[in-house]
Each structure stands twice: as structure tokens, then as C-alpha cells.
Design an enzyme around this catalytic site. Structure first.
Site, PDB file in Angstrom:
ATOM      1  NE  ARG A  55      19.405 -40.614   9.844  1.00 57.96           N
ATOM      2  CZ  ARG A  55      18.919 -41.316   8.784  1.00 57.96           C
ATOM      3  NH1 ARG A  55      19.290 -42.518   8.579  1.00 57.96           N
ATOM      4  NH2 ARG A  55      17.828 -40.997   8.072  1.00 57.96           N
TER       5      ARG A  55
ATOM      6  CG  ASP B  43      12.274 -54.060   4.459  1.00 62.01           C
ATOM      7  OD1 ASP B  43      12.354 -54.970   5.375  1.00 62.01           O
ATOM      8  OD2 ASP B  43      11.363 -53.085   4.286  1.00 62.01           O
TER       9      ASP B  43
ATOM     10  CD  GLU C  71      20.675 -48.916   1.042  1.00 65.20           C
ATOM     11  OE1 GLU C  71      21.024 -48.158   1.719  1.00 65.20           O
ATOM     12  OE2 GLU C  71      19.675 -48.866   0.236  1.00 65.20           O
ATOM     13  CG  ASP C  72      20.711 -48.194   5.431  1.00 63.46           C
ATOM     14  OD1 ASP C  72      20.158 -48.896   4.295  1.00 63.46           O
ATOM     15  OD2 ASP C  72      19.871 -47.317   6.069  1.00 63.46           O
TER      16      ASP C  72
ATOM     17  CG  PHE D  76      11.762 -50.725  11.968  1.00 61.53           C
ATOM     18  CD1 PHE D  76      11.532 -50.600  10.647  1.00 61.53           C
ATOM     19  CD2 PHE D  76      12.306 -49.761  12.707  1.00 61.53           C
ATOM     20  CE1 PHE D  76      11.988 -49.421   9.897  1.00 61.53           C
ATOM     21  CE2 PHE D  76      12.573 -48.566  12.022  1.00 61.53           C
ATOM     22  CZ  PHE D  76      12.441 -48.406  10.568  1.00 61.53           C
TER      23      PHE D  76
HETATM   24  P1  IMP Z   1      13.866 -51.327   0.609  1.00 56.20           P
HETATM   25  O1  IMP Z   1      13.509 -50.615  -0.610  1.00 56.20           O
HETATM   26  O2  IMP Z   1      12.216 -51.674   1.105  1.00 56.20           O
HETATM   27  O3  IMP Z   1      14.715 -52.462   0.587  1.00 56.20           O
HETATM   28  O4  IMP Z   1      14.344 -50.300   1.723  1.00 56.20           O
HETATM   29  C1  IMP Z   1      15.422 -50.138   2.103  1.00 56.20           C
HETATM   30  C2  IMP Z   1      15.389 -48.865   2.835  1.00 56.20           C
HETATM   31  O5  IMP Z   1      14.408 -49.007   3.827  1.00 56.20           O
HETATM   32  C3  IMP Z   1      17.027 -48.824   3.705  1.00 56.20           C
HETATM   33  O6  IMP Z   1      17.702 -48.211   2.992  1.00 56.20           O
HETATM   34  C4  IMP Z   1      16.192 -48.259   5.105  1.00 56.20           C
HETATM   35  O7  IMP Z   1      16.332 -46.794   4.989  1.00 56.20           O
HETATM   36  C5  IMP Z   1      14.716 -48.493   5.228  1.00 56.20           C
HETATM   37  N1  IMP Z   1      14.697 -49.590   6.049  1.00 56.20           N
HETATM   38  C6  IMP Z   1      14.173 -50.859   5.937  1.00 56.20           C
HETATM   39  N2  IMP Z   1      14.171 -51.711   6.887  1.00 56.20           N
HETATM   40  C7  IMP Z   1      14.519 -50.848   7.811  1.00 56.20           C
HETATM   41  C8  IMP Z   1      14.654 -50.912   9.505  1.00 56.20           C
HETATM   42  O8  IMP Z   1      14.476 -52.068  10.082  1.00 56.20           O
HETATM   43  N3  IMP Z   1      15.156 -49.942  10.253  1.00 56.20           N
HETATM   44  C9  IMP Z   1      15.466 -48.716   9.543  1.00 56.20           C
HETATM   45  N4  IMP Z   1      15.333 -48.392   8.342  1.00 56.20           N
HETATM   46  C10 IMP Z   1      14.694 -49.295   7.375  1.00 56.20           C
HETATM   47 MG    MG Z   2      18.192 -45.992   3.963  1.00 51.81          MG
END
Ligand code: IMP
Ligand code: MG
Length: 181
Positions: free
Chosen positions: A167, A105, A101-102, A154
Site C-alpha cells: 500500500r 473491478d 474509491e481506489d 492486478f
Molecule cells: P469490485 O467489487 O470487484 O469492484 O472490487 C473492488 C475492490 O477490489 C477494490 O476496492 C479493491 O480493494 C479490490 N481490487 C480490485 N482490483 C484490484 C487490483 O488490481 N489491485 C488491488 N485491489 C483490487
Molecule cells: Mg478496496
């Protein structure tokens, strides 16, 4: 000095720092999967850059697969809804799955994804994430491997986007607030 994109406030992680850390994490993963053949899953699209660098640092035999899920719209907040846009082509029953995963959050995406994959009876499911923002967590979700723990900012670049842009930046940078506010 790396040239900085005009929409980026500052570079949080340089290409060099990222490469060094990935090498170390790949070594740990090789140790973990010794004698096994994991299926390494790239979560599209954000993980594609991290994924391609990570697998090339891993020496353990592995197979790869791709999955596209989303819990995000075109904004910066998670909606909490998981949609599978592209599923795996691998039967993961009895396999060791490594999710790449990237960024984590709220944790919503991976929390639901892990549940979904566990229902297919894999031997194991582990998560490796490039970035983690633990302050933002809404559900209990701890990745087994984290490359960098970061502040609640962010970020874009190295695969991460804002509205599908940035990207291809080779570093991770904090996006200027003026771009999305
Ligand atoms: P989560 O479900 O809130 O944990 O979100 C995870 C996804 O939100 C990641 O795979 C990203 O695609 C996106 N995301 C969350 N924070 C960022 C950020 O700071 N920059 C870019 N994408 C983010
Ligand atoms: Mg993502």
C-alpha cells in the site's frame, strides 16, 4: 527513475502522473459542488492515499468520513458479498455524498454500497475512483469521475494492496504473477 519494488513487474502510473490527474479531477469536483458542502467518504483501506491527496486539492468546503466494506478475501477475486466493517459516523440524510474509491473491478462493492447509502436519503451520491477496469464489470456501475481507466491487470501501490502489502508504494504498479500464482 523511481526505484521499483522487486515484486512489481512494471510501473503503470508514476507518482507524478497521478498527482497531475488528481489536480484536474479536484478542479472538476470543486465546480460540481460549488455552493454545497459534500461529505467526502474514504473507503478504507485502499482509498486512503488517493483520498488524502484528493481532498487537499479540493477547495470547496467539505467534511470527511470513513467506511470500511469488503467484497474481497485475501485473494484477487471478488466474492460478491458486501460486509460493512466500519460504518459512517455522519448522518447523510440531505447531504451530498462523494464516495472515494481506489479501484472498480467487478463493480459489486460500489453497486451494493451505493444502494445502501441511497436508502439513507442523501441529496446526492457520486463516485470518484482512482482506477477503473471496465472490462471486468459484472454489474452496471459507472463512476461519475475516473482518474485512470486501465487494462485488466492486478495492480498494487498508492493505497492498493495484495494480501495487505504494497500500500505504501508511491506509484501504481503491476504485480508480478509469480507473487500470487
Ligand atoms: P469490485 O467489487 O470487484 O469492484 O472490487 C473492488 C475492490 O477490489 C477494490 O476496492 C479493491 O480493494 C479490490 N481490487 C480490485 N482490483 C484490484 C487490483 O488490481 N489491485 C488491488 N485491489 C483490487
Ligand atoms: Mg478496496
Amino acid at each position: 527513475m523511481e526505484e521499483i519494488h522487486q515484486d512489481v513487474e512494471y510501473v503503470m502510473l508514476t507518482a507524478k502522473q497521478i498527482a497531475k490527474r488528481i489536480k484536474a479531477v479536484a478542479k472538476q469536483l470543486d465546480k460540481l459542488y460549488q455552493g454545497r458542502k459534500p461529505v467526502v467518504v474514504c473507503i478504507l483501506k485502499g482509498s486512503v492515499v488517493f483520498f488524502s491527496d484528493l481532498i487537499r486539492q479540493m477547495k470547496t468546503p467539505l467534511t470527511i468520513d470513513f467506511m470500511a466494506v469488503s467484497s474481497y478475501g485475501n485473494g484477487t477475486k471478488s466474492t460478491g458479498e458486501l460486509t460493512v466493517k466500519k460504518d459512517l459516523s455522519t448522518d447523510i440524510q440531505g447531504r451530498d455524498v462523494l464516495i472515494v474509491e481506489d479501484i472498480i473491478d467487478s463493480g459489486n462493492t460500489l453497486y451494493k454500497l451505493k444502494k445502501l447509502l441511497n436508502a439513507r436519503l442523501p441529496n446526492s451520491v457520486n463516485i470518484v475512483t482512482l482506477l477503473d477496469k471496465p472490462e471486468r464489470r459484472e454489474v452496471p456501475m459507472e463512476p461519475e469521475y475516473t482518474c485512470f481507466t486501465i487494462e485488466d491487470e492486478f495492480v498494487v501501490g498508492y493505497g492498493l494492496d495484495y494480501a495487505e502489502e504494497y500500500r505504501n508504494l508511491p506509484y501504481v504498479g503491476v504485480l508480478k504473477r509469480s507473487v500470487y500464482e
